[in-house]
Scaffold this active site. Structure first.
Site, PDB file in Angstrom:
ATOM      1  N   GLY A 181       4.353   1.382  -0.802  1.00 18.37           N
ATOM      2  CA  GLY A 181       5.582   1.365  -1.579  1.00 18.37           C
ATOM      3  C   GLY A 181       5.918  -0.013  -2.100  1.00 18.37           C
ATOM      4  N   ASP A 183       2.787  -3.152  14.243  1.00 18.24           N
ATOM      5  CA  ASP A 183       2.197  -3.762  13.043  1.00 18.24           C
ATOM      6  C   ASP A 183       2.727  -5.187  12.872  1.00 18.24           C
ATOM      7  OD1 ASP A 183       0.691  -4.058  10.776  1.00 18.24           O
ATOM      8  OD2 ASP A 183       1.978  -2.834   9.491  1.00 18.24           O
ATOM      9  N   GLN A 222       0.816  -1.211   0.000  1.00 20.18           N
ATOM     10  CA  GLN A 222       0.000   0.000   0.000  1.00 20.18           C
ATOM     11  C   GLN A 222       0.851   1.262   0.000  1.00 20.18           C
ATOM     12  OE1 GLN A 222      -3.441  -0.275   2.849  1.00 20.18           O
ATOM     13  NE2 GLN A 222      -2.433  -2.171   3.417  1.00 20.18           N
TER      14      GLN A 222
END
Length: 537
Positions: free
Chosen positions: A283, A390, A281
């Site tokens: 790169g 994340d 999303q």
């Protein structure tokens, strides 16, 4: 051979030890136990501690003039008669910059300056040339660190991973520092039998007050080299005789070169993008080279993804995080488009590996071991008071031998895309995010623990998207009401219980990553003694 003392009477079996066995109630996991040793002064400003020479640095080596060498003793003799220890190359190394020295395994060096930490200035006794060499590629001549079988500070689980690598025969062995007993070592041997198949046995090597070593008091040795020679000729009570040292593999460098150690903002022109590995999303990820000779991974970020100033500030912290279960950050290009240069992992993301790669054929022991590796990396992040934000299989990278490393730690905080910062937008990973983080932005190491529980489901389902059949809004609502994913098919109940533990509503009731690492590392061995008494020892 080399036996200092052999008693005629039958030896008693060595006492079983449960070094590092699982203790679920306390979350105990054994820690490393350094083995300080004292060496004589050699009349120089500083010589690294040989038992921890890879981490040495901070002081310079000043070598006197008029030096003659002695290959036999491994020392240089100065005019004043003082000795300067020589170092020997353990691997081949190809210079990356004009400041480095290329060298071959077995080449000997005089160390001129060790003040650069991981990079030492050295003079080759073979070529006479002077330049920088990576300190973890060399060891003092005639030291145990120079032996093929010596692995230093290697944990029990990592020893098992290396010994059980494909192609190692029965009798493959290594010696490592004891994790619990100062001055002692552990001998780890790959074995095989009809019941267990391939497995690893561990034996304590104890140290005598007079400096000798023994596994059993009936056979004592002046040096570890003599001990290895003795058990290479006969099993003498071990599971089998020592056949071949375990292959070490090339050591990891934490910097591209001595120059990028401190100045690691590099020109874009020094990077070549060769093969696109993925498109996300924010790169792309490329396999590329630095300086035309060093393979690296390059993450390119779309302009506007994050502030270059904020990124550079965060990268200062990320660069200091060094652990063998974290993807090493090498360098950055901080002007947009931002480039992030890291070590290259040839098997790609764990998600792709599980869905489309070799991971599809993996059995539960391999999957649990991969989870244990991720937990080990996160336990380090936990100790460093850092947060990933994340954690999911897409951000875990895989290398040879099913080695897993955590990537993209800390970057999520910097993303400025509205679809992400809203926390419930289309680009935000709701299904992996703890409710307190998704709803209120409370990201902590405990919200990372929640994400780890979701990652466990990805592992056992070979990359299935969490909460199948539910969209992001439904997941958020249902989880708030107390819904938790049921036990996946073919997943052991005990592993699902660990997931549920990670998904406790109260963050403080979730386990630590230290506990998770210990639980998963000992998942299949918690009921067995980890150190063997041996037979007729």
């Amino acid at each position: 051979m080399g036996c200092v003392q052999c008693k005629d009477k039958e030896a008693t079996k060595l006492t079983e030890e449960r070094d590092g066995s699982l203790n679920q109630s306390s979350g105990f996991r054994y820690g490393t136990d350094p083995t300080p040793q004292h060496y004589p002064s050699f009349g120089v400003t500083s010589i690294p501690n040989y038992n921890n020479f890879h981490a040495a640095g901070g002081q310079g080596l000043t070598v006197f003039g008029g030096v003659s060498s002695s290959s036999h003793t491994g020392t240089l003799r100065t005019r004043g008669g003082t000795g300067v220890t020589l170092f020997v190359a353990l691997y081949d190394y190809e210079a990356r910059t004009e400041d480095d020295l290329s060298f071959h395994k077995g080449e000997k060096f005089q160390i001129l300056n060790s003040s650069e930490g991981d990079w030492w200035e050295a003079r080759s006794l073979t070529t006479g040339e002077t330049g920088y060499i990576p300190s973890n590629y060399v060891a003092p001549v005639d030291s145990i660190q120079a032996e093929e079988w010596y692995f230093g500070k290697l944990g029990r689980k990592d020893a098992e991973r290396q010994l059980l690598s494909f192609g190692n025969p029965r009798g493959t062995f290594l010696i490592r520092e004891s994790e619990t007993t100062k001055g002692a070592y552990s001998l780890s041997i790959r074995d095989w039998d009809d019941m267990k198949g391939d497995h690893v046995k561990h034996y304590k090597i104890r140290k005598l007050d007079n400096g000798g070593y023994y596994i059993t008091t009936r056979a004592q040795f002046e040096t570890l080299q003599q001990l290895v020679q003795h058990y290479s000729e006969r099993a003498a009570g071990l599971c089998c005789r020592l056949v071949v040292p375990c292959h070490k593999g090339m050591p990891r460098l934490t910097d591209l070169s001595v120059k990028t150690k401190d100045v690691w903002e590099i020109p874009r022109e020094s990077l070549q993008l060769i093969k696109r590995l993925g498109n996300g999303q924010f790169g792309e990820v490329w396999m590329g080279t630095w300086n035309g000779n060093t393979k690296v991974a390059i993450k390119t970020l779309k302009p506007g993804t994050m502030s270059p100033e904020s990124f550079l500030e965060e990268a200062q912290i990320m660069k200091k995080l060094k652990h063998d279960k974290l993807v090493q950050l090498y360098a950055v290009v901080s002007e947009e488009p931002i480039y992030i240069v890291t070590e290259y992992m040839n098997k790609g993301s764990l998600l792709d590996f599980l869905k489309d790669g070799e991971g599809r054929a993996l059995k539960l022991p391999n999957l649990v071991d991969m989870a244990a590796q991720v937990a080990a990396g996160m336990a380090y992040i936990e100790r460093m008071n850092y947060i990933h934000r994340d954690l999911r299989s897409a951000n875990i990278l895989v290398g040879n031998g099913l080695i897993c490393k955590i990537a993209d730690f800390g970057l999520a905080r910097l993303i400025e895309d509205n679809e992400y910062t809203a926390r419930q937008g289309a680009k935000f990973p709701i299904k992996w995010t703890a409710p307190e983080a998704a709803l209120y932005g409370r990201f902590t190491i405990k919200s990372d623990v929640w994400s780890f529980g979701i990652l466990l489901t990805e592992l056992v389902t070979k990359g299935r998207v969490p909460y199948p059949g539910m969209n992001n809004r439904e997941v958020l609502e249902q989880v708030e009401r107390g819904y938790r994913m049921p036990c996946p098919q073919d997943c052991p109940i005990s592993l699902h219980e660990l997931m549920i533990h990670c998904w406790k509503k109260d963050p403080e009731e979730r386990p630590t990553f230290e506990y998770l690492q210990g639980f998963l590392e000992d998942y299949f061995t918690a009921t067995e003694p980890q150190y063997q008494p041996g037979e007729n020892l």
